[in-house]
Design an enzyme around this catalytic site. Structure first.
Site, mmCIF file in Angstrom:
data_model
loop_
_atom_site.group_PDB
_atom_site.id
_atom_site.type_symbol
_atom_site.label_atom_id
_atom_site.label_comp_id
_atom_site.label_asym_id
_atom_site.label_seq_id
_atom_site.Cartn_x
_atom_site.Cartn_y
_atom_site.Cartn_z
ATOM 1 C CG ASP A 160 -9.350 3.638 0.501
ATOM 2 O OD1 ASP A 160 -9.928 4.002 0.069
ATOM 3 O OD2 ASP A 160 -9.593 2.411 0.913
ATOM 4 C CG ASP A 192 6.371 -4.968 15.596
ATOM 5 O OD1 ASP A 192 7.156 -5.022 16.016
ATOM 6 O OD2 ASP A 192 5.710 -5.844 14.803
ATOM 7 N NE ARG A 221 0.376 10.473 -1.540
ATOM 8 C CZ ARG A 221 0.438 9.242 -0.608
ATOM 9 N NH1 ARG A 221 -0.914 8.469 -0.613
ATOM 10 N NH2 ARG A 221 1.675 8.831 -0.447
#
Length: 318
Positions: free
Chosen positions: A80, A185, A85
């Site tokens: 993946d 977070d 990319r």
């Protein structure tokens, strides 16, 4: 396509294992024998492709917005991460992208490595269809609302806290109205395609890729209302960091970061340009989900099997 038109395929292989190199050689040689020009993506650093006796003789390009220019398709051999990319290259010039999984789960890949030869033949014969996958366009603004970064994502935008000793104080906003403020977070804003990735790991639902929607998943948020949200694809989703909080980062698809200083905000809308996704079969997403995540379906009979059982139990009418 006319006979005089040069056909070019950009090959994007993951070169971490020797078996991956062998797969890249197989694909490149099949395409080359069919008269298709092969262009291979390489890293700027030392890359085994550059000195490989077969792959070394093809044209090499590095990751750039023009790497796929003039090609008809981007062929990805990897997992993946490699696919994401490669999708960045395909998206830049509006090309279709086909993924062959050489990794583990490979949720974004269309076929597995054992079907590589068949997949390459389908590319040679132009025997495939293309579907559009929704993307996200991203703008980051500073505390004065000046634009300090732009980007896009196929899977997700991850707003991440850079201070691991504290939390990111942020406000979630939909259509320029506040929804909730919390310490966290981070916050994930995902497409349906990305709902099986980071957002899924953070507790978000799986969205079928045919669905047009934006998924919002707070990540380890400290508040009463921290449930995932599914909002309209026409909405603008924003995450605004408080002026006194930690610096953050907006990361698109795991590798395109934009810094977010305290007091900045990231705004996400449906992308103007989709990713053109190559499909080689008509396998339902449900089957792909079960296969990729190895979901247990033991005992399932299905409507056809149930009908057979009902017919067997129904006595013949005189």
């Amino acid at each position: 396509m006319t006979e005089t038109t040069e056909r070019i395929v950009l090959l994007v292989p993951h070169t971490g294992r020797s078996s991956n190199i062998e797969s890249a050689v197989l694909a490149a040689e099949h395409l080359d024998r069919a008269g298709i020009t092969v262009r291979v993506l390489v890293n700027e650093e030392d890359d085994p492709i550059k000195t490989h006796p077969v792959l070394g003789r093809f044209e090499h390009v590095i990751h750039s917005r023009t790497a796929a220019e003039g090609a008809e398709l981007v062929l990805v051999l990897g997992g993946d991460g490699t696919f994401l990319r490669a999708a960045d290259l395909a998206h830049a010039v509006d090309l279709p992208v086909l993924g062959i999984n050489l990794g583990h789960v490979g949720f974004l890949a269309e076929w597995e490595s054992d079907s590589l030869e068949d997949a390459v033949k389908r590319v040679i014969d132009c025997d495939y269809r293309v579907e559009d996958r929704m993307t996200l366009d991203v703008i980051v603004r500073d505390s004065d609302l000046e634009v300090i970064g732009r980007g896009w994502a196929l899977n997700e935008v991850s707003v991440e806290n850079l201070n691991r000793r504290g939390v990111l104080d942020a406000t979630l906003e939909v259509d320029f109205r506040p929804v909730a403020s919390f310490g966290c977070d981070g916050v994930l804003i995902s497409t349906p395609t990305g709902s099986t990735a980071y957002a899924f790991s953070a507790g978000g639902p799986v969205l079928w890729p045919e669905l047009d929607a934006i998924l919002v998943v707070p990540n380890n948020a400290h508040a009463l209302f921290t449930k995932p949200l599914v909002v309209s694809p026409r909405s603008t989703v924003a995450v605004e960091s408080m002026s006194g909080t930690s610096p953050a980062m907006a990361v698109m698809d795991g590798f395109r970061p934009i810094p977010m200083p305290p007091g900045s905000r990231v705004e996400i809308v449906r992308g103007k340009r989709p990713v053109r996704w190559v499909r080689l079969d008509s396998l339902p997403f449900t089957d792909r989900l079960v296969h990729k995540l190895r979901l247990p379906v033991v005992g399932w009979r299905g409507p056809d099997k149930q009908k057979e059982l009902l017919d067997a139990e129904t006595p013949d009418q005189p």
